[in-house]
Design a protein around this motif. Structure first.
Motif, PDB file in Angstrom:
ATOM      1  N   UNK A 123       0.821  -1.221   0.000  1.00  0.00           N
ATOM      2  CA  UNK A 123       0.000   0.000   0.000  1.00  0.00           C
ATOM      3  C   UNK A 123       0.846   1.257   0.000  1.00  0.00           C
ATOM      4  N   UNK A 124       0.428   2.226  -0.795  1.00  0.00           N
ATOM      5  CA  UNK A 124       1.042   3.547  -0.730  1.00  0.00           C
ATOM      6  C   UNK A 124       0.789   4.121   0.663  1.00  0.00           C
ATOM      7  N   UNK A 125       1.530   5.143   1.029  1.00  0.00           N
ATOM      8  CA  UNK A 125       1.383   5.736   2.350  1.00  0.00           C
ATOM      9  C   UNK A 125       0.305   6.815   2.313  1.00  0.00           C
ATOM     10  N   UNK A 126      -0.897   6.441   2.684  1.00  0.00           N
ATOM     11  CA  UNK A 126      -1.988   7.418   2.716  1.00  0.00           C
ATOM     12  C   UNK A 126      -1.768   8.405   3.863  1.00  0.00           C
ATOM     13  N   UNK A 127      -2.549   9.457   3.883  1.00  0.00           N
ATOM     14  CA  UNK A 127      -2.308  10.561   4.828  1.00  0.00           C
ATOM     15  C   UNK A 127      -2.382  10.139   6.295  1.00  0.00           C
ATOM     16  N   UNK A 128      -3.155   9.105   6.598  1.00  0.00           N
ATOM     17  CA  UNK A 128      -3.308   8.660   7.988  1.00  0.00           C
ATOM     18  C   UNK A 128      -2.308   7.571   8.369  1.00  0.00           C
ATOM     19  N   UNK A 129      -1.467   7.169   7.439  1.00  0.00           N
ATOM     20  CA  UNK A 129      -0.526   6.078   7.708  1.00  0.00           C
ATOM     21  C   UNK A 129       0.492   6.514   8.763  1.00  0.00           C
ATOM     22  N   UNK A 130       0.777   5.627   9.713  1.00  0.00           N
ATOM     23  CA  UNK A 130       1.685   5.959  10.816  1.00  0.00           C
ATOM     24  C   UNK A 130       3.087   6.318  10.339  1.00  0.00           C
ATOM     25  N   UNK A 131       3.486   5.809   9.194  1.00  0.00           N
ATOM     26  CA  UNK A 131       4.828   6.050   8.664  1.00  0.00           C
ATOM     27  C   UNK A 131       4.932   7.370   7.907  1.00  0.00           C
ATOM     28  N   UNK A 178       5.631  12.219  -2.229  1.00  0.00           N
ATOM     29  CA  UNK A 178       5.814  10.928  -2.894  1.00  0.00           C
ATOM     30  C   UNK A 178       6.681   9.984  -2.059  1.00  0.00           C
ATOM     31  N   UNK A 179       6.497  10.008  -0.758  1.00  0.00           N
ATOM     32  CA  UNK A 179       7.251   9.149   0.147  1.00  0.00           C
ATOM     33  C   UNK A 179       6.999   7.682  -0.163  1.00  0.00           C
ATOM     34  N   UNK A 180       8.067   6.892  -0.242  1.00  0.00           N
ATOM     35  CA  UNK A 180       7.951   5.465  -0.526  1.00  0.00           C
ATOM     36  C   UNK A 180       7.885   4.668   0.774  1.00  0.00           C
ATOM     37  N   UNK A 181       7.136   3.552   0.783  1.00  0.00           N
ATOM     38  CA  UNK A 181       7.042   2.721   1.990  1.00  0.00           C
ATOM     39  C   UNK A 181       8.391   2.125   2.364  1.00  0.00           C
ATOM     40  N   UNK A 182       8.685   2.123   3.646  1.00  0.00           N
ATOM     41  CA  UNK A 182       9.930   1.541   4.137  1.00  0.00           C
ATOM     42  C   UNK A 182      10.034   0.065   3.758  1.00  0.00           C
ATOM     43  N   UNK A 183       8.913  -0.632   3.732  1.00  0.00           N
ATOM     44  CA  UNK A 183       8.907  -2.057   3.401  1.00  0.00           C
ATOM     45  C   UNK A 183       9.561  -2.327   2.046  1.00  0.00           C
ATOM     46  N   UNK A 184       9.281  -1.484   1.077  1.00  0.00           N
ATOM     47  CA  UNK A 184       9.836  -1.672  -0.261  1.00  0.00           C
ATOM     48  C   UNK A 184      11.335  -1.420  -0.263  1.00  0.00           C
ATOM     49  N   UNK A 185      11.742  -0.308   0.320  1.00  0.00           N
ATOM     50  CA  UNK A 185      13.155   0.066   0.276  1.00  0.00           C
ATOM     51  C   UNK A 185      13.998  -0.879   1.125  1.00  0.00           C
TER      52      UNK A 185
END
Length: 283
Positions: free
Chosen positions: A186-194, A200-207
């Motif tokens: 999932x992309x980082x939606x506005x309510x995402x804790x990360x 255009x912040x990328x999820x830590x899981x991917x990186x």
């Protein structure tokens, strides 16, 4: 606009190899020694007119491609013989970028990132775009790749179904399977804790998957377009050195704060040695 210090070297000893430059990579690339980088993770402007607080994403068409080819030409020589590169991009420009890279590096994968965008209408003249392209390239067939830290465990039901005597003791059954080239995260939606204040912040899981698989522990990662510092965080968490560049002062400050708060992940096993491309087809 606040002007943070040029580099960040947090007091936490585990983060002492993390260097965050508030500079333009294109102007400073000469200061990164050739052949010194194990992995490049690049999430550059896509040429789609995003607002990063400057005009860095206002190029389009041939102007955007020429700019992209320019920074890639500066970045590629920084890689070691065992090094590799991941580049995020959009389908509009992926073909041209990949052709440019295939003339200089070996293409390992095209990864499709499914951003799990919910169905909310959209265009009525074409299919709605819900993915990003990621090109994965290497300098040579002897590139570093460690599958074990990124294996995906089988769920209990699937594992039981494969528990025939034929499979007993199989590494792939016990540790999990090789991630495929479709990454549904999932992309980082506005309510995402990360989520932080970056468009255009990328999820830590991917990186983290890229860093763990493609950079040996203690190796060095280069990020020419650091943004909010996600790659720096992944490196700080997992014992990799990092050098990153960001021209926006606010994003650079966010990256500093994120790295300063990192708690390293406990490492149990050492990564594997470099492997030949053919050996990763089976997982």
């Amino acid at each position: 606009m606040r002007e943070p210090a040029d580099t960040a070297r947090p007091d936490n000893a585990a983060n002492s190899g993390i260097v965050l430059h508030h500079r333009d990579f294109l102007a400073d690339a000469v200061n990164v020694p050739d052949g010194s980088i194990d992995l490049i993770v690049a999430d550059p402007p896509y040429g789609l007119g995003k607002d990063y607080g400057n005009d860095s994403d206002m190029r389009s068409g041939d102007a955007f491609l020429d700019w992209t080819y320019g920074w890639l030409a500066l970045a590629i020589p920084k890689l070691k013989a065992s090094g590799s590169l991941y580049i995020f991009c959009t389908w509009q420009y992926a073909p041209e970028i990949f052709v440019f890279l295939k003339r200089r590096l070996m293409m390992v994968n095209e990864i499709v990132w499914d951003r799990r965008v919910p169905s909310m209408g959209g265009t009525t003249r074409r299919y709605t775009s819900v993915h990003d392209n990621i090109g994965y390239f290497a300098v040579s067939k002897d590139y570093f790749f460690d599958l074990d830290p990124i294996r995906i465990p089988y769920d209990a039901v699937t594992k039981k179904a494969r528990s025939r005597k034929l499979f007993e003791g199989s590494k792939w059954l016990e540790m999990g399977y090789n991630p495929k080239d479709l990454w549904s995260v999932s992309r980082l939606h506005r309510q995402h804790a990360e989520r932080v204040d970056h468009p255009t912040q990328k999820p830590l899981e991917i990186v983290e998957r890229m860093v763990l698989a493609s950079c040996p522990r203690g190796g060095r990662v280069l990020d020419p377009f650091m943004g909010s510092g996600t790659t720096a965080v992944a490196c700080a968490r997992h014992g990799r050195e990092f050098v990153g560049y960001e021209i926006n002062a606010d994003y650079h400050g966010i990256a500093q704060q994120r790295v300063a708060g990192v708690r390293p992940v406990l490492v149990v096993a050492e990564p594997a040695a470099a492997v030949d491309a053919a050996s990763i087809e089976q997982g």
